[in-house]
Design a protein around this motif. Structure first.
Motif: not given
Length: 466
Positions: A18-25, A227-230, A381-384, A410-419
């Motif tokens: 979805r994020y690729w198709a929308a051009g975010h990534w 890159a998308y967020q900035a 919110p920043l992104s649609p 969303g396209p720049y909100t992480v899905r989890g912390y590291y370890r």
């Protein structure tokens, strides 16, 4: 797409599509974007620090040579290096050079000391550390040596030495623990061929504070999502190559780095002015000298600036010329409406309120919003493709106008912390929403009003800090 580092939670495949198709990534790494910016804006000034001015072309050359130097010193793609530098040009050069070498920077606040830095080295299994030899009266080199002696990961320390000083470990030395020390300025080699890096990989880690005095957490940000967020933030703020951004807050924070911050400003060919301190005298002088147009502050900094500005109001000759400023962002916490109104009046600019933890999501007022919207902390919110929910303590959606906790994905909100599986179970829902810990309600017009924070051990502290 190349998988993320072990220990990171990837976005599910359907969301990736979805994020690729929308051009975010768009599949371009941040260091590759810098190459393009250098080609497009080569002779323009990219960075200013005191009397130092660096063009886009020179910045890219420095990054190229430092990246080759890191590779020559056996730093390998996928390895992690803690970067603990103040707002100096070397911070920007080092971060981009590590990314260009495929190494993952861990952006550590310069205020952190041995307990936090040692934890981050252990958690990230960091093989390297970049920091000042000493800063603010604290010996960073001795701290790094102490951490290296505990083993087993840290084996390369790169120190930025202040003019006229030297480190006992400076100049290609090795300590008894087998850790090698190098002056950061000596990390230089002829540019090497570009590595085949993936934009889906982690670009860097931001550091997020945990609750109840627990050790800090690592937030993995990929090239694609950051890159998308900035870029999206730069568009919201209407940044152009004529803008001059003052980084008055630490550049290792998400606010000053990419909201739009340093990276967003560079993405449009603007100029970044690096301030080592948010001290009002130094910052206001930099605003006048460099004709700054945009900057970011937290409420505490805004209040300090206001004290100076209002004290000088009766003494016109003592006031800095702030007429170039068009926008001041306020984030990190909700300011009192009177503070925002007074700052806008004292500087003569628009105010933008920003909510956004290191994990995402970002919500901002728009520069063209009515004044009453800006002053009452109503944000969108920043992104649609930001998916926003406001829920009660049982995770049920609340009606508009009713308070609840903001959760988002969303396209720049992480899905989890590291370890951090246990923290992930508390901070993320089973379907991938990040529990921000912020209490908000939604207005009839669809804006979000931040009213406070959820309390308790499960509330992520990072939601109150950018």
């Amino acid at each position: 797409m190349t998988s993320m580092l072990d220990g990171c939670t990837p976005w599910p495949e359907g969301f990736v599509d979805r994020y690729w198709a929308a051009g975010h990534w768009r599949g371009t790494t941040l260091d590759s974007l810098l190459r393009g910016w250098a080609l497009q804006h080569g002779p323009r000034t990219a960075l200013v620090s005191g009397g130092t001015r660096i063009t886009y072309a020179a910045l890219n050359r420095r990054v190229d040579r430092m990246a080759a130097g890191f590779r020559l010193l056996a730093l390998r793609p996928g390895q992690r290096v803690v970067v603990q530098l103040p707002n100096v040009p070397e911070f920007v050069v080092t971060v981009f050079a590590l990314m260009r070498a495929g190494v993952v920077p861990v952006l550590c606040p310069v205020s952190h000391r041995t307990p936090e830095v040692a934890h981050l080295v252990q958690l990230a299994q960091a093989v390297g550390y970049v920091g000042p030899s000493a800063y603010g009266g604290f010996d960073h080199t001795a701290m790094a040596a102490d951490i290296a002696a505990r083993g087993p990961f840290l084996r390369r320390v790169f120190t930025l030495e202040a003019p006229g000083t030297s480190s006992p470990y400076g100049g290609y030395t090795t300590d008894p623990a087998g850790c090698h020390y190098f002056p950061l300025g000596s990390v230089d080699a002829p540019p090497a061929p570009a590595l085949p890096l993936s934009a889906g990989q982690v670009a860097f880690f931001l550091v997020s504070a945990a609750t109840d005095g627990a050790p800090p957490l690592l937030v993995p940000r990929t090239h694609n999502d950051y890159a998308y967020q900035a870029g999206a933030c730069a568009e919201v703020v209407s940044l152009t190559e004529d803008d001059v951004y003052l980084a008055a807050l630490p550049a290792d924070s998400g606010f000053a780095l990419g909201s739009p911050g340093v990276i967003g400003t560079l993405s449009v060919g603007g100029t970044v002015v690096l301030a080592e301190t948010s001290d009002p005298a130094a910052c206001l002088a930099a605003v006048a000298r460099e004709r700054v147009t945009v900057t970011s502050v937290v409420p505490a900094v805004a209040r300090r600036w206001l004290e100076v500005l209002e004290a000088h109001e009766a003494h016109e000759a003592a006031r800095a010329d702030l007429s170039s400023v068009r926008l001041v962002q306020i984030g990190g916490d909700t300011p009192h409406p009177a503070t925002a109104e007074r700052l806008a009046s004292a500087v003569g600019c628009r105010i933008q309120q920003v909510f956004g933890p290191a994990e995402g999501p970002l919500a901002l007022t728009r520069p063209a919003d009515p004044e009453e919207t800006v002053l009452t902390a109503q944000v969108r919110p920043l992104s649609p493709d930001d998916e926003i929910r406001i829920v009660d303590a049982d995770g049920r959606d609340v009606p508009d106008g009713e308070p609840g906790e903001l959760i988002a994905r969303g396209p720049y909100t992480v899905r989890g912390y590291y370890r951090a599986p246990e923290q992930n179970a508390r901070s993320f829902t089973g379907d991938g929403y990040f529990r921000t810990g912020a209490l908000v309600h939604r207005t009839a017009g669809g804006d979000l009003v931040v009213t406070g924070r959820r309390t308790g051990r499960e509330a992520p502290e990072a939601a109150s800090t950018l």
